[in-house]
Design a protein around this motif. Structure first.
Motif, PDB file in Angstrom:
ATOM      1  N   GLY A 208       4.774  -1.990   8.038  1.00  0.00           N
ATOM      2  CA  GLY A 208       3.323  -1.801   8.156  1.00  0.00           C
ATOM      3  C   GLY A 208       2.642  -1.599   6.811  1.00  0.00           C
ATOM      4  O   GLY A 208       1.580  -2.159   6.539  1.00  0.00           O
ATOM      5  N   ARG A 209       3.279  -0.795   5.948  1.00  0.00           N
ATOM      6  CA  ARG A 209       2.687  -0.512   4.629  1.00  0.00           C
ATOM      7  C   ARG A 209       2.480  -1.801   3.851  1.00  0.00           C
ATOM      8  O   ARG A 209       1.487  -1.993   3.167  1.00  0.00           O
ATOM      9  CB  ARG A 209       3.651   0.343   3.794  1.00  0.00           C
ATOM     10  CG  ARG A 209       3.886   1.686   4.324  1.00  0.00           C
ATOM     11  CD  ARG A 209       4.830   2.498   3.454  1.00  0.00           C
ATOM     12  NE  ARG A 209       6.173   1.966   3.269  1.00  0.00           N
ATOM     13  CZ  ARG A 209       6.788   1.918   2.101  1.00  0.00           C
ATOM     14  NH1 ARG A 209       6.171   2.310   1.009  1.00  0.00           N
ATOM     15  NH2 ARG A 209       8.024   1.463   2.013  1.00  0.00           N
ATOM     16  N   PHE A 210       3.485  -2.695   3.959  1.00  0.00           N
ATOM     17  CA  PHE A 210       3.423  -3.935   3.182  1.00  0.00           C
ATOM     18  C   PHE A 210       2.376  -4.879   3.775  1.00  0.00           C
ATOM     19  O   PHE A 210       1.631  -5.538   3.053  1.00  0.00           O
ATOM     20  CB  PHE A 210       4.802  -4.590   3.147  1.00  0.00           C
ATOM     21  CG  PHE A 210       5.863  -3.663   2.590  1.00  0.00           C
ATOM     22  CD1 PHE A 210       5.707  -3.128   1.319  1.00  0.00           C
ATOM     23  CD2 PHE A 210       6.969  -3.300   3.330  1.00  0.00           C
ATOM     24  CE1 PHE A 210       6.644  -2.255   0.790  1.00  0.00           C
ATOM     25  CE2 PHE A 210       7.911  -2.428   2.819  1.00  0.00           C
ATOM     26  CZ  PHE A 210       7.758  -1.900   1.547  1.00  0.00           C
ATOM     27  N   PHE A 211       2.339  -4.918   5.103  1.00  0.00           N
ATOM     28  CA  PHE A 211       1.349  -5.770   5.768  1.00  0.00           C
ATOM     29  C   PHE A 211      -0.062  -5.319   5.397  1.00  0.00           C
ATOM     30  O   PHE A 211      -0.910  -6.122   5.005  1.00  0.00           O
ATOM     31  CB  PHE A 211       1.561  -5.702   7.289  1.00  0.00           C
ATOM     32  CG  PHE A 211       0.585  -6.535   8.071  1.00  0.00           C
ATOM     33  CD1 PHE A 211       0.835  -7.886   8.290  1.00  0.00           C
ATOM     34  CD2 PHE A 211      -0.582  -5.984   8.581  1.00  0.00           C
ATOM     35  CE1 PHE A 211      -0.071  -8.669   9.008  1.00  0.00           C
ATOM     36  CE2 PHE A 211      -1.491  -6.753   9.291  1.00  0.00           C
ATOM     37  CZ  PHE A 211      -1.225  -8.105   9.516  1.00  0.00           C
ATOM     38  N   LEU A 212      -0.286  -3.998   5.491  1.00  0.00           N
ATOM     39  CA  LEU A 212      -1.639  -3.479   5.218  1.00  0.00           C
ATOM     40  C   LEU A 212      -2.045  -3.694   3.758  1.00  0.00           C
ATOM     41  O   LEU A 212      -3.218  -3.913   3.454  1.00  0.00           O
ATOM     42  CB  LEU A 212      -1.720  -1.991   5.594  1.00  0.00           C
ATOM     43  CG  LEU A 212      -1.648  -1.736   7.108  1.00  0.00           C
ATOM     44  CD1 LEU A 212      -1.492  -0.254   7.401  1.00  0.00           C
ATOM     45  CD2 LEU A 212      -2.896  -2.274   7.810  1.00  0.00           C
ATOM     46  N   ALA A 213      -1.049  -3.643   2.846  1.00  0.00           N
ATOM     47  CA  ALA A 213      -1.363  -3.899   1.428  1.00  0.00           C
ATOM     48  C   ALA A 213      -1.920  -5.308   1.265  1.00  0.00           C
ATOM     49  O   ALA A 213      -2.778  -5.556   0.416  1.00  0.00           O
ATOM     50  CB  ALA A 213      -0.101  -3.738   0.586  1.00  0.00           C
TER      51      ALA A 213
END
Ligand SMILES: Cc1cc2nc3c(=O)[nH]c(=O)nc-3n(C[C@H](O)[C@H](O)[C@H](O)COP(=O)(O)O)c2cc1C
Ligand code: SF4
Ligand code: SF4
Length: 363
Positions: A208-213
């Motif tokens: 999720g962190r990478f997607f949101l970035a």
């Protein structure tokens, strides 16, 4: 003014020093830490306030008569990754006392305060501190104004002020208890929900962190000043382009919302329409389809879950990075940029940072 009996309380608590470690995107956790620092000074307790991730965990010295405090926001119903990483790398605490304060995203509807949800954040921190050899004296979840403007607009300044006032009283009452030598553990309902929502927290930490970035972008109002990149504690933004530099979000981004909050042009958006496209490009069904295409050449081995899962994960990260690179080029065309800007909610959502906090306080 020193409250009556305060210095005696500091003496009776037996602490000689307070070491505070805080991580903060938009200043809420910084403010919590500053309230405690001010109170500790009133109690004549020597206090250091340390920023995560700028502080190197291995440089922290552990002393039995020092009280250690860890202050952070909630991210996806759990503790944020930079703080988890920081605590895991600390030296052994050998029984030193510690507490943890987790800020939730609170809001207000009319006169009613609506709490955020810290989920597993408090007790994950308590567990990690315990594993590092701390004696955990207490955990607190406290509502500060919600800052995740990717998902909802920030509360109005008046509502935010009300939420912050309540939070101050709650934070100081908790700290007073710890200083009196009492233990303070609450938030069991939050923990219950945290267990139910653990799949979301784990998915956030893994992907999720990478997607949101990769859904952040700068709209046509960006003037290329580079402040967002300089304000980021994680190296989450690189400025790209010589003639007209524009911010480019990397996988180092921790979704703390600081760049969005402090951009002087209010030029940073999280692309909701773009997120739908990115989700499709990186979705499991596309990677399964590609694995099926590979199968005739590699045999069934590629469908073995032990190989397929890492392959799917690698595909996911690589496809998101490639799609975002293409997206960043297309965004230089003003019309395309305008289409994505007007199909995201963040274009109309209010931004938020803790009103008294400057971006430089967080660096
Ligand atoms: C990526 C992200 C995820 C969040 N998830 C939660 C959450 O699960 N529960 C919650 O109560 N608040 C959540 N929040 C809100 C923040 O934890 C809250 O506003 C906090 O006070 C922000 O502190 P800071 O300004 O120190 O970063 C989230 C914020 C962000 C940016
Ligand atoms: S997004 Fe905002 S802070 Fe970043 S370069 Fe553009 S104008 Fe400056
Ligand atoms: S890029 Fe922005 S949201 Fe990401 S970590 Fe840096 S300041 Fe926070």
């Amino acid at each position: 003014m020193v409250p009556k009996g305060a210095s005696e309380r500091a003496e009776t608590s037996g602490y000689r020093k307070l070491e505070l470690f805080f991580m903060s995107g938009t200043g809420n956790s910084y403010r919590n830490a500053k309230w405690i620092e001010a109170e500790a000074k009133e109690l004549h307790l020597k206090t250091n306030i340390n920023l995560v991730p700028a502080t190197h965990p291995t440089s922290v010295s552990m002393e039995r008569q020092t009280l250690y405090g860890f202050v952070m926001p909630t991210h996806a119903f759990t503790a944020p990754w930079p703080m988890i990483k920081f605590v895991l790398r600390l030296p052994r605490a050998r029984g030193a006392h510690a507490f943890s304060i987790v800020g939730r995203g609170g809001s207000k509807a009319g006169n009613t305060y609506i709490p955020g949800l810290e989920g597993t954040a408090c007790y994950l921190m308590a567990l990690l501190l315990l594993l590092k050899g701390f004696s955990v004296r207490g955990v607190l979840a406290v509502d500060m104004p919600g800052n995740w403007v990717v998902a909802y607009p920030a509360p109005s300044p008046e509502k935010a002020a009300g939420i912050i006032n309540r939070a101050r009283a709650k934070t100081l009452a908790f700290f007073a208890k710890i200083m009196e030598g009492k233990r303070s553990f609450g938030g069991w309902i939050g923990l219950g929900f945290g267990f139910l929502l653990a799949p979301i927290s784990i998915a956030y930490l893994i992907v999720g962190r990478f997607f949101l970035a990769k859904i952040f972008f700068a709209n046509n109002d960006c003037n290329g000043c580079g402040l967002c990149a300089r304000n980021c504690s994680y190296g989450g933004i690189r400025m790209r382009g010589l003639e007209k530099p524009r911010p480019y979000w990397t996988y180092n981004c921790e979704n703390c919302m600081r760049c969005m909050a402090y951009c002087p042009e209010k030029a940073i958006e999280a692309g909701h329409s773009w997120a739908v496209i990115l989700y499709f490009v990186s979705s499991t069904s596309v990677s399964v389809y590609l694995l099926n295409l590979l199968a005739p050449y590699t045999g069934e081995i590629v469908m073995n879950p032990w190989l397929a899962l890492p392959l799917q994960y690698a595909y996911l990260l690589a496809s998101m990075a490639a799609a975002y690179w293409l997206f960043s080029i297309l965004l230089r065309v003003p019309l395309i940029n305008s289409i994505f800007t007007h199909t995201t909610f963040t274009h109309v959502f209010r931004r938020y940072h803790e009103p008294e906090t400057k971006a430089r306080d967080l660096l």
